[in-house]
Every structure is written in C-alpha cells, then in structure tokens.
Design a protein around this motif. Sequence first.
Motif, mmCIF file in Angstrom:
data_model
loop_
_atom_site.group_PDB
_atom_site.id
_atom_site.type_symbol
_atom_site.label_atom_id
_atom_site.label_comp_id
_atom_site.label_asym_id
_atom_site.label_seq_id
_atom_site.Cartn_x
_atom_site.Cartn_y
_atom_site.Cartn_z
ATOM 1 N N GLN A 176 0.822 -1.213 0.000
ATOM 2 C CA GLN A 176 0.000 0.000 0.000
ATOM 3 C C GLN A 176 0.857 1.265 0.000
ATOM 4 O OE1 GLN A 176 -3.441 0.032 -0.254
ATOM 5 N NE2 GLN A 176 -3.051 2.166 -0.670
ATOM 6 N N VAL A 177 1.891 1.280 0.818
ATOM 7 C CA VAL A 177 2.750 2.467 0.881
ATOM 8 C C VAL A 177 3.499 2.650 -0.441
ATOM 9 C CG1 VAL A 177 4.737 3.526 2.040
ATOM 10 C CG2 VAL A 177 2.966 2.417 3.390
ATOM 11 N N MET A 178 4.017 1.555 -1.003
ATOM 12 C CA MET A 178 4.703 1.663 -2.296
ATOM 13 C C MET A 178 3.738 2.147 -3.379
ATOM 14 S SD MET A 178 7.482 -1.420 -2.637
ATOM 15 C CE MET A 178 6.528 -2.770 -1.991
ATOM 16 N N SER A 179 2.523 1.666 -3.333
ATOM 17 C CA SER A 179 1.532 2.088 -4.312
ATOM 18 C C SER A 179 1.229 3.583 -4.177
ATOM 19 C CB SER A 179 0.249 1.275 -4.139
ATOM 20 O OG SER A 179 -0.701 1.640 -5.096
ATOM 21 N N ASN A 180 0.966 4.019 -2.951
ATOM 22 C CA ASN A 180 0.617 5.422 -2.719
ATOM 23 C C ASN A 180 1.772 6.382 -2.994
ATOM 24 O OD1 ASN A 180 -1.891 4.543 -1.889
ATOM 25 N ND2 ASN A 180 -1.479 4.821 0.281
ATOM 26 N N ARG A 181 2.959 6.017 -2.560
ATOM 27 C CA ARG A 181 4.090 6.938 -2.635
ATOM 28 C C ARG A 181 4.903 6.832 -3.917
ATOM 29 N NH1 ARG A 181 5.510 9.528 2.148
ATOM 30 N NH2 ARG A 181 4.173 8.958 3.874
ATOM 31 N N LEU A 182 4.872 5.657 -4.556
ATOM 32 C CA LEU A 182 5.722 5.456 -5.730
ATOM 33 C C LEU A 182 4.931 5.196 -7.008
ATOM 34 C CD1 LEU A 182 8.253 2.983 -4.053
ATOM 35 C CD2 LEU A 182 8.560 5.441 -4.353
ATOM 36 N N LEU A 183 4.080 4.193 -6.985
ATOM 37 C CA LEU A 183 3.460 3.719 -8.216
ATOM 38 C C LEU A 183 2.346 4.623 -8.727
ATOM 39 C CD1 LEU A 183 3.415 -0.056 -7.285
ATOM 40 C CD2 LEU A 183 5.109 1.185 -8.641
ATOM 41 N N ASP A 184 1.452 5.058 -7.847
ATOM 42 C CA ASP A 184 0.360 5.932 -8.301
ATOM 43 C C ASP A 184 0.902 7.228 -8.903
ATOM 44 O OD1 ASP A 184 -1.315 3.933 -7.422
ATOM 45 O OD2 ASP A 184 -2.022 5.018 -5.647
ATOM 46 N N PRO A 185 1.853 7.914 -8.250
ATOM 47 C CA PRO A 185 2.409 9.115 -8.886
ATOM 48 C C PRO A 185 3.109 8.806 -10.223
ATOM 49 C CG PRO A 185 2.945 9.098 -6.561
ATOM 50 C CD PRO A 185 2.352 7.760 -6.879
ATOM 51 N N LEU A 186 3.781 7.664 -10.297
ATOM 52 C CA LEU A 186 4.452 7.284 -11.532
ATOM 53 C C LEU A 186 3.437 7.076 -12.661
ATOM 54 C CD1 LEU A 186 7.239 6.721 -12.700
ATOM 55 C CD2 LEU A 186 6.996 4.346 -11.993
ATOM 56 N N GLU A 187 2.312 6.440 -12.350
ATOM 57 C CA GLU A 187 1.269 6.258 -13.360
ATOM 58 C C GLU A 187 0.710 7.594 -13.829
ATOM 59 O OE1 GLU A 187 -1.625 3.497 -11.781
ATOM 60 O OE2 GLU A 187 -0.442 1.777 -12.457
ATOM 61 N N ILE A 188 0.572 8.533 -12.918
ATOM 62 C CA ILE A 188 0.075 9.861 -13.289
ATOM 63 C C ILE A 188 1.078 10.555 -14.211
ATOM 64 C CG2 ILE A 188 -0.431 12.174 -12.390
ATOM 65 C CD1 ILE A 188 -1.599 10.691 -9.875
ATOM 66 N N LEU A 189 2.340 10.505 -13.825
ATOM 67 C CA LEU A 189 3.368 11.176 -14.631
ATOM 68 C C LEU A 189 3.563 10.533 -15.998
ATOM 69 C CD1 LEU A 189 6.001 11.864 -11.848
ATOM 70 C CD2 LEU A 189 4.545 13.545 -12.988
ATOM 71 N N LEU A 190 3.514 9.213 -16.053
ATOM 72 C CA LEU A 190 3.728 8.508 -17.313
ATOM 73 C C LEU A 190 2.459 8.395 -18.155
ATOM 74 C CD1 LEU A 190 6.009 5.565 -16.124
ATOM 75 C CD2 LEU A 190 6.705 7.717 -17.207
ATOM 76 N N GLU A 191 1.317 8.699 -17.523
ATOM 77 C CA GLU A 191 0.021 8.563 -18.181
ATOM 78 C C GLU A 191 -0.167 7.158 -18.739
ATOM 79 O OE1 GLU A 191 -0.126 11.785 -21.018
ATOM 80 O OE2 GLU A 191 -0.571 13.231 -19.449
ATOM 81 N N ASP A 192 0.302 6.167 -17.975
ATOM 82 C CA ASP A 192 0.242 4.780 -18.412
ATOM 83 C C ASP A 192 0.343 3.888 -17.178
ATOM 84 O OD1 ASP A 192 0.121 2.735 -20.276
ATOM 85 O OD2 ASP A 192 2.269 2.751 -20.672
#
Length: 147
Positions: free
Chosen positions: A12-28
């Motif tokens: 959950q922490v990795m998703s919130n802090r790393l992966l979700d922002p990465l998906e937003i930035l990469l739009e993918d």
Amino acid sequence: MDPTGLVEQLIQVMSNRLLDPLEILLEDPVVDVRARCERAARIWAARLTGPNATYAVASIIGALYPSDDVFDPPAGWWRTPLGRVVLRQMGFPGKAAVSYAVAGEMLGMTRQGVHDLVTRDKLTRHPDGGVTVTSIQERVQLKGPRT
C-alpha cells in the motif's frame, strides 16, 4: 508476527508513494512495476522481521518516508504492522524518548496507562520528559503491544 499485514502495508505504501504518482506522470499503468513491488514487499517483510533487521528497517524508512527532516510519523503509525516492526527492531530512529501519547500508541494503550506504568516503574521516564524508547522496546519484547 504474521507478515501478511506487513506485506499488505508495504504494498500500500509503495503504491501510494511510488506507483500511483508514476502512473500519473507517465500517463500509463505500470503493471509490470506493480507486480515487482508486490514480490519485493514479501522479500522486505522477511528481512524486516528477521535477525539483524536494522539495515532493512533503515532502508525501508529512508526509501518510503524520505524527508530532509527527522523521521517523525504520526502517533497512530506505531500501531501499524510496519510501525510495530520498526519499534521492535530499531526503536524510534533518532529519538531516545517520546511523549506519553506516542508511547501509548507504541504500546497500544492510553496516555494514562503509560503514566501508570511509569509511576509503577514498569517504564522509564526520560530526564528531559517523556518515556525512554528503550523501556518501551523492552516492554514490547516482554509483553507485546496491546491490540
């Protein structure tokens, strides 16, 4: 300790802090990275709960809670699986003492309960105020946190 809750919290922490922002930035979607993080969470949980876990604790705290300030999670964080592991393995990184309220969260009791334990010499009062983290760790090792 059952590592399931710890694995879930790490994911959950990795998703919130790393992966979700990465998906937003990469739009993918980052499906492959998300799967790797889930596997890594199981590996890290084993490291965090194993012997000589100090390096693992420091690594996880540094990676998932980066800041230029001293590590200072909200008091309720100490009741989470990761909070309990950090307390057992390392105490409170960078602090010798905590307030009665934080000690209560670490021990799973009220601030008044902590005060009673200090009065009965079951926890050690720090000369500058609060409760020593060492005495909290010793109590958790002896009795475990209340849940």
